[in-house]
Design an enzyme around this catalytic site. Structure first.
Site, short mmCIF file in Angstrom:
data_model
loop_
_atom_site.label_atom_id
_atom_site.label_comp_id
_atom_site.label_asym_id
_atom_site.label_seq_id
_atom_site.Cartn_x
_atom_site.Cartn_y
_atom_site.Cartn_z
N LEU A 161 -17.14 -10.38 -2.34
CA LEU A 161 -17.40 -10.49 -1.00
C LEU A 161 -18.15 -9.41 -0.28
CD1 LEU A 161 -15.02 -8.45 0.27
CD2 LEU A 161 -13.66 -9.93 -0.21
N GLU A 214 -18.96 -6.92 2.88
CA GLU A 214 -18.44 -6.38 4.43
C GLU A 214 -19.16 -7.18 5.34
OE1 GLU A 214 -18.14 -2.07 4.67
OE2 GLU A 214 -17.38 -2.03 2.79
N LYS A 270 -24.84 -1.46 7.50
CA LYS A 270 -25.25 -2.73 7.93
C LYS A 270 -24.64 -3.44 9.01
CE LYS A 270 -22.22 -5.57 5.31
NZ LYS A 270 -22.21 -6.96 4.25
N CYS A 323 -20.25 -0.22 -2.00
CA CYS A 323 -20.28 -0.76 -3.30
C CYS A 323 -21.61 -0.13 -4.21
CB CYS A 323 -20.29 -2.38 -3.37
SG CYS A 323 -18.54 -2.96 -2.84
N PHE A 348 -31.94 -10.97 -0.23
CA PHE A 348 -31.88 -9.39 -0.62
C PHE A 348 -33.62 -9.08 -0.99
CE2 PHE A 348 -27.84 -7.59 -1.12
CZ PHE A 348 -27.11 -8.59 -0.72
N LEU A 349 -34.51 -9.86 0.01
CA LEU A 349 -35.76 -9.07 -0.12
C LEU A 349 -36.23 -8.66 1.39
CD1 LEU A 349 -37.51 -11.99 -2.21
CD2 LEU A 349 -36.88 -9.94 -2.83
N ASP A 389 0.80 -1.09 -0.01
CA ASP A 389 0.11 -0.06 0.01
C ASP A 389 1.00 1.24 0.05
OD1 ASP A 389 -3.14 0.39 0.98
OD2 ASP A 389 -2.18 1.93 0.72
C1 UDX Z 1 -22.13 -5.82 -1.69
C2 UDX Z 1 -22.39 -7.14 -2.68
O1 UDX Z 1 -23.25 -7.90 -1.77
C3 UDX Z 1 -20.97 -7.72 -2.78
O2 UDX Z 1 -21.22 -9.12 -3.52
C4 UDX Z 1 -19.99 -6.88 -3.29
O3 UDX Z 1 -18.70 -7.35 -3.41
C5 UDX Z 1 -19.96 -5.40 -2.55
O4 UDX Z 1 -21.31 -4.98 -2.57
P1 UDX Z 1 -21.85 -5.17 0.84
O5 UDX Z 1 -22.02 -3.62 0.46
O6 UDX Z 1 -20.65 -5.58 1.82
O7 UDX Z 1 -21.63 -6.06 -0.53
O8 UDX Z 1 -23.07 -5.29 1.57
P2 UDX Z 1 -24.49 -6.18 1.23
O9 UDX Z 1 -24.44 -7.16 2.39
O10 UDX Z 1 -24.67 -6.50 -0.07
O11 UDX Z 1 -25.50 -5.01 1.65
C6 UDX Z 1 -25.50 -3.90 0.97
C7 UDX Z 1 -26.75 -3.02 1.52
O12 UDX Z 1 -27.88 -3.57 1.03
C8 UDX Z 1 -26.62 -2.77 2.99
O13 UDX Z 1 -26.91 -1.44 3.24
C9 UDX Z 1 -28.07 -3.42 3.49
O14 UDX Z 1 -28.54 -3.07 4.74
C10 UDX Z 1 -28.84 -3.31 2.31
N1 UDX Z 1 -29.76 -4.55 2.20
C11 UDX Z 1 -29.11 -5.75 2.01
C12 UDX Z 1 -30.92 -4.29 2.38
O15 UDX Z 1 -31.42 -3.19 2.49
N2 UDX Z 1 -32.11 -5.60 2.28
C13 UDX Z 1 -31.57 -6.74 1.83
O16 UDX Z 1 -32.30 -7.78 1.73
C14 UDX Z 1 -30.25 -6.85 1.72
#
Ligand code: UDX
Length: 443
Positions: A164, A166, A333, A273, A262-263, A37
């Site tokens: 992945l 977080e 999250k 992301c 994701f629902l 880095d």
């Molecule tokens: C995401 C992708 O899942 C991952 O594959 C990619 O590499 C990076 O972006 P991340 O941002 O770490 O990962 O979190 P994720 O668990 O996907 O949640 C993203 C956001 O969506 C959070 O704010 C979470 O609260 C929200 N979320 C997720 C919802 O509101 N409802 C859901 O059903 C799922």
């Protein structure tokens, strides 16, 4: 135990969430990894065993692999490429690609890495691009490297998007549904398969051309974000019609073609992301002459979603001036200390504008939150947070909040109003306890 001939010398450039987790996990599956880095402070901390981020299981895995002499840290690409006499055959790029004001990704850090790798490599090297980047970035890396490659050393540029999440990054990396590899040659494919061989027993490796691999990342993240905005929109219709979003999501999600994940309806998605990738995918499509309107709708629904909770608070408290709102959770999250693009940032901004006093508590993210959210009261625990609050709002569904002693909460608050931004609690139970309880799309 991995055979010596299967071991690959890897240089991982970038020690953010993706780089540090990927580098550590690649060492864990048997390779020799040097994480580089340009931020010297970060590397100094890592050398002392101090993690720059919070991620479950990461610290222990870093310590273990450093001790086993499989994981190293270095301050320059030059050192990473020729670390203690070991030449890196593969160089992963996992540097930041922050959004520019117009929504496009700033790729200057990637360009710099391409330049430096090209100047310092000494034999055939495979560059593996892992940062989320627009289609054709690998082509640009290749062009840049060719320009600086005065000795005409052979190399390939490949794309290996990372999926992945977080909070579960280590286990996501080690147990992925799939590994995507966009490769331009058989030689690069061979090295790729060698690197991921220990994971190929339980995950499928999808080999594509480079551009398709780049697009898979954008399309996957945008699709997941679309799924969240879709269920949030349905939750709003539930709220207006008296249907129950929990039942609707269950009914939808049990169709294998839709899938149950994701629902979860709530105050919208955040994190580094989804918001950034959606914007970048929209920008990229527009640049190529396609107006991907759906992505704009997904973004708009997400912005409205954050304000849903503000409207609910106003519905209950009427004028917010001088009233105290307690926020349980600030991170985007649970299980992460990441505050980037967290919905809480916009929610606090809106509440402050309306004159509310805000108290907040988050189990892990408070020191990061203090950098981005000023002028609110940070408390030491959830009970101190809810004390004398006119209204309590659940922002992040941390385990700690699932186990709250609500009888105690009732004795502390000024008014028993609970607004659940993540549909975490059982509505009937909360009402029975005496709360005025509001959640999204549930009668
Ligand atoms: C995401 C992708 O899942 C991952 O594959 C990619 O590499 C990076 O972006 P991340 O941002 O770490 O990962 O979190 P994720 O668990 O996907 O949640 C993203 C956001 O969506 C959070 O704010 C979470 O609260 C929200 N979320 C997720 C919802 O509101 N409802 C859901 O059903 C799922």
């Amino acid at each position: 135990m991995m055979k010596n001939s299967d071991k690959v010398n890897i240089c991982m450039v970038g020690t953010g969430y993706v780089g540090l987790v990927s580098g550590t996990c690649l060492a864990e599956i048997g390779h020799r990894v040097v994480c580089v880095d340009s931020d010297e402070k970060k590397i100094n901390l890592l050398k002392k065993g101090i993690m720059p981020i919070y991620e479950e299981g990461l610290k222990a895995l870093v310590h273990k692999n450093v001790k086993k002499k499989k994981l190293f840290f270095a301050k320059s690409i030059k050192e990473g490429l020729h670390h203690k006499g070991h030449r890196a055959e593969a160089v992963f790029i996992a540097v930041g690609t922050p959004p520019r004001p117009d929504g496009s990704a700033d790729l200057s850090a990637i360009e710099k890495v391409a330049e430096e790798v090209s100047i310092n490599m000494s034999d055939y090297t495979v560059i593996i691009e892992k940062s989320t980047v627009p289609v054709e970035t690998c082509h640009r890396i290749e062009k840049t490297m060719t320009r600086f490659n005065k000795k005409h050393i052979p190399f390939d540029v490949t794309s290996n998007p990372e999926f992945l999440r977080e909070g579960s990054a280590v286990s996501d990396f080690l147990n992925p549904d799939r590994v995507v590899a966009g490769v331009p040659s058989k030689q690069a494919e061979f090295l790729f398969k060698k690197i991921y061989k220990p994971m190929m027993k339980h995950s499928q490796v999808i080999i594509t051309d480079v551009k398709s691999a780049e697009l898979i990342k954008h399309a996957s993240n945008s699709f997941l974000a679309t799924k969240i905005s879709f269920i949030n929109a349905v939750a709003n219709v539930c709220e207006k019609t008296g249907a129950n979003i929990d039942d609707v999501a269950k009914g939808m999600g049990s169709d294998k073609r839709i899938g149950a994940s994701f629902l979860n309806a709530g105050i919208g998605f955040g994190g580094f992301c989804f918001p950034k990738d959606l914007e970048a995918f929209y920008w990229l499509s527009s640049q190529k002459g396609y107006d991907f309107k759906l992505l704009k709708n997904v973004q708009d629904i997400n912005e409205d979603q954050k304000m849903w909770i503000v409207k609910k608070i106003e519905d209950e408290l009427w004028n917010l001036k001088g009233k105290t709102v307690a926020l349980l959770g600030l991170a985007f999250k649970p299980n992460t200390d990441d505050m980037r693009f967290a919905p809480s940032i916009d929610i606090v901004k809106a509440l402050k504008k309306l004159g509310a006093k805000i108290k907040a508590y988050d189990p892990i993210s408070m020191s990061n939150a203090k950098e981005v959210i000023k002028g609110i009261e940070y408390t030491k625990n959830p009970y101190q947070c809810v004390k004398n609050a006119d209204c309590v709002c659940l922002i992040t569904e941390w385990d700690e909040f699932k186990k709250l002693d609500f009888k105690k909460v009732l004795t502390l608050v000024k008014h028993p109003i609970l607004i659940d931004g993540r549909n975490l609690y059982n509505a009937a139970k909360m009402r029975k306890m005496g709360f005025t309880y509001k959640s999204l799309g549930r009668p």
